[in-house]
Design a protein around this motif. Structure first.
Motif, PDB file in Angstrom:
ATOM      1  N   LEU A   4     -28.237  -0.274  -4.546  1.00 30.24           N
ATOM      2  CA  LEU A   4     -26.831  -0.306  -4.620  1.00 30.24           C
ATOM      3  C   LEU A   4     -26.722  -1.453  -5.793  1.00 30.24           C
ATOM      4  O   LEU A   4     -27.142  -2.668  -5.646  1.00 30.24           O
ATOM      5  CB  LEU A   4     -26.264  -0.642  -3.517  1.00 30.24           C
ATOM      6  N   ILE A   5     -25.905  -1.192  -6.803  1.00 27.03           N
ATOM      7  CA  ILE A   5     -25.769  -2.179  -7.886  1.00 27.03           C
ATOM      8  C   ILE A   5     -24.282  -2.596  -7.944  1.00 27.03           C
ATOM      9  O   ILE A   5     -23.250  -2.197  -7.599  1.00 27.03           O
ATOM     10  CB  ILE A   5     -25.612  -1.298  -9.300  1.00 27.03           C
ATOM     11  N   PHE A   6     -24.026  -4.167  -7.728  1.00 28.94           N
ATOM     12  CA  PHE A   6     -22.887  -4.772  -7.943  1.00 28.94           C
ATOM     13  C   PHE A   6     -22.718  -5.452  -9.296  1.00 28.94           C
ATOM     14  O   PHE A   6     -23.595  -5.823  -9.779  1.00 28.94           O
ATOM     15  CB  PHE A   6     -22.890  -5.908  -6.854  1.00 28.94           C
ATOM     16  N   ALA A  18     -17.197  -9.724  -6.707  1.00 30.72           N
ATOM     17  CA  ALA A  18     -18.393  -8.598  -6.897  1.00 30.72           C
ATOM     18  C   ALA A  18     -17.787  -7.295  -6.637  1.00 30.72           C
ATOM     19  O   ALA A  18     -16.903  -7.198  -5.339  1.00 30.72           O
ATOM     20  CB  ALA A  18     -19.548  -8.898  -6.132  1.00 30.72           C
ATOM     21  N   LYS A  19     -18.192  -6.248  -6.964  1.00 29.66           N
ATOM     22  CA  LYS A  19     -17.608  -5.044  -6.706  1.00 29.66           C
ATOM     23  C   LYS A  19     -18.911  -4.038  -6.734  1.00 29.66           C
ATOM     24  O   LYS A  19     -19.760  -4.013  -7.950  1.00 29.66           O
ATOM     25  CB  LYS A  19     -16.566  -4.406  -7.239  1.00 29.66           C
ATOM     26  N   ALA A  20     -19.304  -3.122  -5.921  1.00 25.43           N
ATOM     27  CA  ALA A  20     -20.170  -2.181  -5.913  1.00 25.43           C
ATOM     28  C   ALA A  20     -19.798  -0.925  -6.914  1.00 25.43           C
ATOM     29  O   ALA A  20     -18.722  -0.369  -6.892  1.00 25.43           O
ATOM     30  CB  ALA A  20     -20.769  -1.558  -4.611  1.00 25.43           C
ATOM     31  N   LEU A  35     -21.705 -16.078  -2.274  1.00 30.36           N
ATOM     32  CA  LEU A  35     -21.634 -14.581  -2.711  1.00 30.36           C
ATOM     33  C   LEU A  35     -22.638 -13.715  -2.491  1.00 30.36           C
ATOM     34  O   LEU A  35     -22.227 -12.460  -1.748  1.00 30.36           O
ATOM     35  CB  LEU A  35     -21.240 -14.470  -4.377  1.00 30.36           C
ATOM     36  N   LYS A  36     -23.855 -14.075  -2.449  1.00 33.92           N
ATOM     37  CA  LYS A  36     -25.011 -13.315  -2.069  1.00 33.92           C
ATOM     38  C   LYS A  36     -24.964 -12.907  -0.438  1.00 33.92           C
ATOM     39  O   LYS A  36     -25.164 -11.862   0.240  1.00 33.92           O
ATOM     40  CB  LYS A  36     -26.419 -13.849  -2.613  1.00 33.92           C
ATOM     41  N   VAL A  37     -24.603 -13.924   0.333  1.00 29.80           N
ATOM     42  CA  VAL A  37     -24.604 -13.731   1.613  1.00 29.80           C
ATOM     43  C   VAL A  37     -23.240 -12.924   2.119  1.00 29.80           C
ATOM     44  O   VAL A  37     -23.407 -12.066   2.708  1.00 29.80           O
ATOM     45  CB  VAL A  37     -24.385 -15.219   2.554  1.00 29.80           C
ATOM     46  N   ASN A  38     -22.122 -12.991   1.327  1.00 33.15           N
ATOM     47  CA  ASN A  38     -21.002 -12.137   1.496  1.00 33.15           C
ATOM     48  C   ASN A  38     -21.236 -10.645   1.082  1.00 33.15           C
ATOM     49  O   ASN A  38     -20.684  -9.823   1.634  1.00 33.15           O
ATOM     50  CB  ASN A  38     -19.699 -12.568   0.882  1.00 33.15           C
ATOM     51  N   ILE A  39     -22.101 -10.368  -0.107  1.00 31.33           N
ATOM     52  CA  ILE A  39     -22.408  -9.208  -0.397  1.00 31.33           C
ATOM     53  C   ILE A  39     -23.320  -8.663   0.778  1.00 31.33           C
ATOM     54  O   ILE A  39     -23.076  -7.318   1.193  1.00 31.33           O
ATOM     55  CB  ILE A  39     -23.379  -9.237  -1.792  1.00 31.33           C
ATOM     56  N   GLU A  49     -26.696   1.533  10.103  1.00 25.72           N
ATOM     57  CA  GLU A  49     -27.874   0.956   9.906  1.00 25.72           C
ATOM     58  C   GLU A  49     -29.000   1.882   9.298  1.00 25.72           C
ATOM     59  O   GLU A  49     -29.722   1.359   8.442  1.00 25.72           O
ATOM     60  CB  GLU A  49     -28.452   0.475  11.140  1.00 25.72           C
ATOM     61  N   ASP A  50     -29.036   3.179   9.514  1.00 29.29           N
ATOM     62  CA  ASP A  50     -30.138   4.033   8.966  1.00 29.29           C
ATOM     63  C   ASP A  50     -29.828   4.291   7.684  1.00 29.29           C
ATOM     64  O   ASP A  50     -30.714   5.170   6.943  1.00 29.29           O
ATOM     65  CB  ASP A  50     -30.162   5.124   9.964  1.00 29.29           C
ATOM     66  N   LYS A  51     -28.491   4.121   7.120  1.00 25.51           N
ATOM     67  CA  LYS A  51     -28.268   4.251   5.601  1.00 25.51           C
ATOM     68  C   LYS A  51     -28.186   3.322   4.713  1.00 25.51           C
ATOM     69  O   LYS A  51     -27.591   3.312   3.581  1.00 25.51           O
ATOM     70  CB  LYS A  51     -26.710   5.059   5.662  1.00 25.51           C
ATOM     71  N   LEU A  52     -28.603   2.217   5.312  1.00 20.71           N
ATOM     72  CA  LEU A  52     -28.248   0.805   4.587  1.00 20.71           C
ATOM     73  C   LEU A  52     -29.519   0.898   3.235  1.00 20.71           C
ATOM     74  O   LEU A  52     -30.515   1.343   3.389  1.00 20.71           O
ATOM     75  CB  LEU A  52     -28.953  -0.452   5.128  1.00 20.71           C
ATOM     76  N   PRO A  53     -28.827   0.735   1.775  1.00 21.19           N
ATOM     77  CA  PRO A  53     -29.871   0.667   0.729  1.00 21.19           C
ATOM     78  C   PRO A  53     -30.874  -0.470   0.973  1.00 21.19           C
ATOM     79  O   PRO A  53     -30.660  -1.707   1.678  1.00 21.19           O
ATOM     80  CB  PRO A  53     -28.917   0.222  -0.449  1.00 21.19           C
ATOM     81  N   LYS A  54     -32.069  -0.214   0.383  1.00 27.19           N
ATOM     82  CA  LYS A  54     -33.044  -1.213   0.410  1.00 27.19           C
ATOM     83  C   LYS A  54     -33.160  -2.101  -0.643  1.00 27.19           C
ATOM     84  O   LYS A  54     -33.350  -3.322  -0.442  1.00 27.19           O
ATOM     85  CB  LYS A  54     -34.367  -0.340   0.082  1.00 27.19           C
ATOM     86  N   ILE A  55     -32.493  -2.071  -1.632  1.00 26.15           N
ATOM     87  CA  ILE A  55     -32.285  -2.935  -2.810  1.00 26.15           C
ATOM     88  C   ILE A  55     -30.940  -3.221  -3.293  1.00 26.15           C
ATOM     89  O   ILE A  55     -30.110  -2.283  -3.136  1.00 26.15           O
ATOM     90  CB  ILE A  55     -32.986  -2.539  -3.927  1.00 26.15           C
ATOM     91  N   LEU A  56     -30.236  -4.355  -3.110  1.00 28.87           N
ATOM     92  CA  LEU A  56     -29.062  -4.740  -3.582  1.00 28.87           C
ATOM     93  C   LEU A  56     -29.266  -5.258  -5.132  1.00 28.87           C
ATOM     94  O   LEU A  56     -29.878  -6.532  -5.359  1.00 28.87           O
ATOM     95  CB  LEU A  56     -28.231  -5.791  -2.729  1.00 28.87           C
TER      96      LEU A  56
END
Length: 68
Positions: A4-6, A18-20, A35-39, A49-56
């Protein structure tokens, strides 16, 4: 979804916003660390939980004005 890209921009009132891309996820923070914690928190709230992206991935956008 694997990634997911922000877009991260300095807020006019201070701090960062930040916006995705492709998702309705928006957040802000006084510093980049906050900001990183909030993202991460916003992403966990948005996805199951099973749909979370692996990389931000964060793309920091900086606007500069040059005068000739």
């Amino acid at each position: 979804m694997n990634e997911l890209i922000f877009l991260v921009e300095e807020d006019l009132e201070g701090g960062y916003a930040a916006k995705a891309l492709g998702e309705s996820i928006f957040t802000d923070g006084e510093t980049l660390e906050v900001l990183k914690v909030n993202i991460k928190e916003a992403v966990r709230c948005h996805f199951e939980e099973d749909k979370l992206p692996k990389i931000l991935r964060l793309h920091l956008v900086k606007e500069e004005i040059l005068i000739l």
